[in-house]
Scaffold this active site. Structure first.
Site, PDB file in Angstrom:
ATOM      1  CB  CYS A 113      33.214  58.120  45.213  1.00 51.39           C
ATOM      2  SG  CYS A 113      31.846  57.037  45.431  1.00 51.39           S
ATOM      3  CG  HIS A 255      32.037  62.163  45.839  1.00 48.74           C
ATOM      4  ND1 HIS A 255      31.528  61.847  44.657  1.00 48.74           N
ATOM      5  CD2 HIS A 255      31.791  61.191  46.819  1.00 48.74           C
ATOM      6  CE1 HIS A 255      30.896  60.590  44.969  1.00 48.74           C
ATOM      7  NE2 HIS A 255      31.049  60.129  46.195  1.00 48.74           N
ATOM      8  CG  ASN A 285      27.865  58.802  45.503  1.00 45.42           C
ATOM      9  OD1 ASN A 285      28.456  58.760  44.515  1.00 45.42           O
ATOM     10  ND2 ASN A 285      28.074  58.184  46.921  1.00 45.42           N
TER      11      ASN A 285
HETATM   12  O1  UT7 Z   1      30.430  58.107  47.902  1.00 44.71           O
HETATM   13  C1  UT7 Z   1      31.159  57.469  48.954  1.00 44.71           C
HETATM   14  C2  UT7 Z   1      30.976  58.011  50.007  1.00 44.71           C
HETATM   15  N1  UT7 Z   1      29.689  57.547  50.503  1.00 44.71           N
HETATM   16  C3  UT7 Z   1      29.279  58.523  51.583  1.00 44.71           C
HETATM   17  O2  UT7 Z   1      29.743  59.617  51.850  1.00 44.71           O
HETATM   18  C4  UT7 Z   1      27.754  58.335  52.296  1.00 44.71           C
HETATM   19  C5  UT7 Z   1      28.086  58.492  53.765  1.00 44.71           C
HETATM   20  N2  UT7 Z   1      27.052  58.089  54.290  1.00 44.71           N
HETATM   21  C6  UT7 Z   1      25.900  58.979  54.623  1.00 44.71           C
HETATM   22  O3  UT7 Z   1      25.773  59.721  53.651  1.00 44.71           O
HETATM   23  C7  UT7 Z   1      24.781  58.705  55.726  1.00 44.71           C
HETATM   24  O4  UT7 Z   1      25.664  57.820  56.574  1.00 44.71           O
HETATM   25  C8  UT7 Z   1      23.785  57.938  55.314  1.00 44.71           C
HETATM   26  C9  UT7 Z   1      22.778  59.067  54.419  1.00 44.71           C
HETATM   27  C10 UT7 Z   1      23.938  56.939  54.581  1.00 44.71           C
HETATM   28  C11 UT7 Z   1      22.807  57.533  56.585  1.00 44.71           C
HETATM   29  O5  UT7 Z   1      22.331  58.942  57.351  1.00 44.71           O
HETATM   30  P1  UT7 Z   1      22.785  58.898  58.624  1.00 44.71           P
HETATM   31  O6  UT7 Z   1      22.060  60.072  59.147  1.00 44.71           O
HETATM   32  O7  UT7 Z   1      23.974  58.346  58.954  1.00 44.71           O
HETATM   33  O8  UT7 Z   1      21.562  57.847  59.417  1.00 44.71           O
HETATM   34  P2  UT7 Z   1      21.967  56.439  60.069  1.00 44.71           P
HETATM   35  O9  UT7 Z   1      22.641  55.355  59.229  1.00 44.71           O
HETATM   36  O10 UT7 Z   1      22.559  56.634  61.412  1.00 44.71           O
HETATM   37  O11 UT7 Z   1      20.538  55.956  60.277  1.00 44.71           O
HETATM   38  C12 UT7 Z   1      19.428  56.702  61.094  1.00 44.71           C
HETATM   39  C13 UT7 Z   1      18.251  55.873  61.216  1.00 44.71           C
HETATM   40  C14 UT7 Z   1      18.428  54.524  61.418  1.00 44.71           C
HETATM   41  O12 UT7 Z   1      17.085  54.202  62.204  1.00 44.71           O
HETATM   42  P3  UT7 Z   1      17.286  53.819  63.702  1.00 44.71           P
HETATM   43  O13 UT7 Z   1      18.260  52.876  63.914  1.00 44.71           O
HETATM   44  O14 UT7 Z   1      17.568  55.356  64.054  1.00 44.71           O
HETATM   45  O15 UT7 Z   1      16.127  53.648  64.183  1.00 44.71           O
HETATM   46  C15 UT7 Z   1      18.238  53.907  59.905  1.00 44.71           C
HETATM   47  O16 UT7 Z   1      17.581  52.476  59.930  1.00 44.71           O
HETATM   48  O17 UT7 Z   1      17.536  56.070  59.832  1.00 44.71           O
HETATM   49  C16 UT7 Z   1      17.259  54.768  59.348  1.00 44.71           C
HETATM   50  N3  UT7 Z   1      17.474  54.750  58.000  1.00 44.71           N
HETATM   51  C17 UT7 Z   1      16.286  55.359  56.959  1.00 44.71           C
HETATM   52  N4  UT7 Z   1      14.982  55.552  57.369  1.00 44.71           N
HETATM   53  C18 UT7 Z   1      14.245  55.653  56.255  1.00 44.71           C
HETATM   54  C19 UT7 Z   1      18.402  54.375  57.081  1.00 44.71           C
HETATM   55  N5  UT7 Z   1      18.105  54.559  55.945  1.00 44.71           N
HETATM   56  C20 UT7 Z   1      16.749  55.086  55.599  1.00 44.71           C
HETATM   57  C21 UT7 Z   1      15.915  55.149  54.570  1.00 44.71           C
HETATM   58  N6  UT7 Z   1      14.713  55.892  55.060  1.00 44.71           N
HETATM   59  N7  UT7 Z   1      16.212  55.208  53.395  1.00 44.71           N
END
Ligand code: UT7
Length: 329
Positions: A113, A255, A285
């Protein structure tokens, strides 16, 4: 002193829109989760037959038109991408053919990215160090849909396809200070595992991760924290070494990965909301294409004006990061 300006800008996204509602029918997610956790409402997706070179070529055509030059005037093509049409040749060569060019040096850059900022730095240095070169085409193009695991809800909701391009030229106007003032790039290879996409290789993959498949894998929370930390520090560093502060900047182009990352950066660096350009709602993204697409949209929306100081900040797999300070022509 020699100055390199952005002489033309163009972008292109494929026609097909993939909405959050569409994704609800594909994986266990909700539009509400996607919007509150990322800010993304929809993204563009290529047809099977549409390749990164097609998107990049269209963005490049628009940038050349905007710069009022033709492909015959281009001395170098640099493409930033992690979704090349083929392992080789470079997508830049395929773009050259599609643009109708001949005998122009071409190569690709992979900094995920951050790729566009890396490519911008490379291109600018070519122009500054080679007086025979006048115009360089820098393209960020991605078909992220081809490397997304459409069964992994934690990543498939994040990415989109698209391309952006700029024409860089040496500026000879003695009455102007405009140009790319500085570019700062960095990487910490110790963190590569946090965001990766293995390739199929008969010898197996580094770290024995080949069994996980050949799609994007991300440790989301770790990447999230690292993105905020690195984008804040690279922005502060590039401003500081040019004796500038965030108050001097008219428009920040970060970004476009996650609205919560962008808001956290704005809070930490005390950037007023109206200076922070955001278009991820309808792009998702797009990796190396994210910043040039955003620059083009910011120009079209009047968010970048002549004489403005523009700060772009990138972060991606590698982990890589970069920032560019541009005094807009
Ligand atoms: O371009 C390169 C750089 N990339 C980035 O900058 C991305 C960086 N990361 C992020 O943007 C975030 O970490 C995400 C958007 C990918 C995830 O958000 P988060 O707030 O960090 O969520 P998490 O991974 O901590 O997941 C929270 C919960 C989990 O469930 P439990 O374990 O709390 O029951 C996941 O399983 O959300 C769940 N989850 C979803 N639920 C519904 C993960 N993806 C989804 C989804 N829909 N699509």
């Amino acid at each position: 002193m020699e100055r390199v300006i952005i002489r033309g800008v163009g972008s292109y996204v494929p026609e097909c829109i993939l909405s959050n509602a569409d994704l609800e029918g594909m994986v266990d997610t909700t539009g509400e989760w996607i919007v509150t956790r990322t800010g993304i409402e929809s993204r563009r997706i290529c047809l099977d037959t549409e390749m990164a070179s097609d998107l990049g070529c269209e963005a490049a055509r628009r940038a050349l038109e905007n710069a009022n030059i033709s492909v015959c005037d281009v001395d170098l093509i640099v493409v930033a991408t992690v979704t090349p049409d083929m392992r080789f040749p470079a997508t830049a060569c395929i773009v050259q053919e599609k643009l109708g060019g001949t005998d122009i040096p071409c190569f690709d850059v992979n900094a995920v990215c951050s790729g566009f900022i890396y490519a911008l730095d490379v291109a600018r240095n070519f122009l500054l160090n080679n007086s025979k070169m006048k115009n360089v085409l820098v393209i960020g193009t991605e078909k992220m849909s081809s490397i997304v695991d459409w069964e992994d809800r934690s990543t498939c909701v994040l990415f989109g396809d698209g391309a952006g391009a700029v024409v860089l030229s040496r500026d000879t106007d003695e009455n102007s200070d405009a140009g790319i003032l500085d570019v700062l790039i960095g990487a910490d290879g110790n963190l590569w595992r946090l965001l990766r996409c293995p390739i199929q290789s008969p010898g197996g993959n580094v770290g024995n991760i080949s069994e996980e498949g050949y799609f994007i894998k991300m440790e989301g929370r770790e990447v999230f924290k690292e993105a905020i930390k690195r984008m804040c520090s690279v922005a502060e560093d590039v401003l500081q070494r040019n004796n500038l502060t965030i108050d001097d900047v008219a428009c920040v182009i970060p970004h476009q990965a996650n609205m919560r990352i962008i808001s956290a950066i704005a809070d930490r660096l005390k950037i007023p909301k109206e200076k922070m350009f955001v278009n991820l709602q309808h792009t998702g993204n797009t990796s190396a294409a994210s910043i040039p697409i955003a620059i083009d949209e910011a120009l079209q929306n009047g968010k970048i004006q002549p004489d403005d100081l523009v700060l772009t900040i990138a972060f991606g797999g590698g982990m890589t990061w970069g920032a560019a300070l541009i005094h807009w022509k």
